[in-house]
Each structure stands twice: as C-alpha cells, then as structure tokens.
Design an enzyme around this catalytic site. Structure first.
Site, PDB file in Angstrom:
ATOM      1  N   TYR A  64       0.863  -1.039  -0.069  1.00 52.40           N
ATOM      2  CA  TYR A  64      -0.002   0.029  -0.022  1.00 52.40           C
ATOM      3  C   TYR A  64       0.782   1.267  -0.264  1.00 52.40           C
ATOM      4  CZ  TYR A  64      -3.739  -3.435   1.641  1.00 52.40           C
ATOM      5  OH  TYR A  64      -4.666  -4.267   1.767  1.00 52.40           O
ATOM      6  N   PHE A  75      -1.569  -7.338   1.665  1.00 51.06           N
ATOM      7  CA  PHE A  75      -3.194  -7.093   1.790  1.00 51.06           C
ATOM      8  C   PHE A  75      -3.385  -6.626   3.364  1.00 51.06           C
ATOM      9  CE2 PHE A  75      -3.456 -10.343  -1.682  1.00 51.06           C
ATOM     10  CZ  PHE A  75      -4.196  -9.361  -2.527  1.00 51.06           C
TER      11      PHE A  75
END
Length: 220
Positions: A64, A75
């Site tokens: 991210y 994730f």
C-alpha cells in the site's frame, strides 16, 4: 527470521541484482523520498512465518502506498489503521461467506494472525514510494520474490498457493503443481471481485487440502 530465511536473504543480498536494488533504495532516501513500509518492516513476511511452518502462500503485488498502511505483509494493514482497504474488505466478505460464524469478527485489517498460523503473505515488490503505486517495479524485487516462490516450491511440499488476479497467476510457472495446490481467482479488488472472487471458496478448499495432507487447518 529463522535460520533458513536468514541464510536465504543474505545469499540473495550478495548478488548483483540485489546490490543494484539496494543502491536504488539508498538513492531514493537520499532524495528525501518517503518509502513504505518502514525499513524495519520490509522483510516482515519472513519474520512472522518460518520456512518450515508455511502452509499457504498469498501473493500480492506491491505494498500500500498510503500513510500508515504497509507493514510488510500482503493485503494487511496495522491495527492502528482504522480504515480497512477495499480489497481486504472483500477478502473478509468471502471468508464470512465461507465461514458464516466469522461474521462481525473483523474489526481491523491486521493479518498477523494469519502469518503466525503459516500463511505467507508475500508481495512481489517489497517497497513503494509514498503516493505512487507500482513505483518500485522492475528494480529487482521481482527477481528476489520469484526466487522465494521457486525455493518454496522446490524445498517444501503441500503448500496452497492462492493466486488472485492476472499478476499473481503469472507466478504459477514457478510452482510445481505435482507437489502443491494452486488456486486461482480474480483479484478481490472492487473492480474485479464480482467476476469470480466472490464465491471462489478458496479458504474452504485450502483447509480441505491441508486436512487431506495431515496438516492443521487455518483459522481464517
């Protein structure tokens, strides 16, 4: 890290591609660019899941790129991150669909509980510049993580590989299907989850495969 991963990482760090990768990352920092995750979290996936304990491999693309999100597990986000990313929300939805008793249990997006059970949460690229998705592609990380996947395939057995989306599915050529279980589905992103991720039944199938091979199941 356990001794296997420690030796593995040190061996790769001696190679020319990794030295170029380290030089690139150093240059980025010297230019005051913000890199995620924090230095101490880049190799978290190896710290949480010892080589001999790996039961499932879940391959993501890159970390991210927002503040307080990436912490070295695909994730996953830290407990302190109040907002669960959309793809992870869809992963939880599918888990609840497959295991209805899990409803209302997911109050945050931290997946360390899976890593500690033997789910290897590997991103193909381990760093990213803040706000720039995919900015560290083709700098050497893919060579490193492809070697990780090949090593897992060659030196281990009866691992479930979850390959979601076309990027992850291309990694199937690195995996010996005669020794391992490969499960493929569309990516859980809101853009593609309704094309077959929802209803894929991968979490149940993974546990069935593990049980069949006398390996303890994952409490998803």
């Amino acid at each position: 890290m356990d001794n296997f991963w420690k030796t593995f990482v040190e061996t790769e760090r001696q190679k020319a591609y990794f030295k170029k990768l380290e030089a690139f990352l150093l240059q980025e920092k010297q230019e005051n660019k913000i890199i995620y995750p924090a230095s101490e979290d880049i190799f978290s996936v190896f710290k949480y899941t010892p080589f001999e304990k790996i039961k499932v491999v879940l391959i993501g693309q890159d970390p991210y790129h927002g503040e307080n999100q990436a912490h070295g597990l695909s994730f996953s986000v830290p407990k302190s991150q109040e907002k669960i990313p959309p793809s992870l929300q869809n992963i939880f939805k599918e888990i609840v669909h497959e295991f209805p008793h899990k409803k209302n249990l997911y109050t945050n997006g931290n997946l360390e509980y899976l890593a500690k059970q033997g789910v290897f949460l590997l991103n193909a690229i381990l760093t990213v510049e803040a706000g720039k998705a995919g900015s560290h592609q083709k700098k050497g990380w893919e060579i490193f993580t492809d070697t990780v996947i090949k090593t897992l395939s060659e030196k281990n057995k009866n691992i479930v590989f979850l390959l979601w989306g076309s990027f992850a599915q291309k990694k199937s050529i690195l995996i010996d299907e005669t020794k391992h279980c490969i499960l493929k589905a569309p990516h859980p992103s809101p853009l593609s989850a309704y094309r077959g991720f929802f209803g894929c039944n991968h979490f149940v199938q993974a546990n069935e495969y593990l049980r069949k091979n006398n390996i303890s199941e994952i409490d998803w």
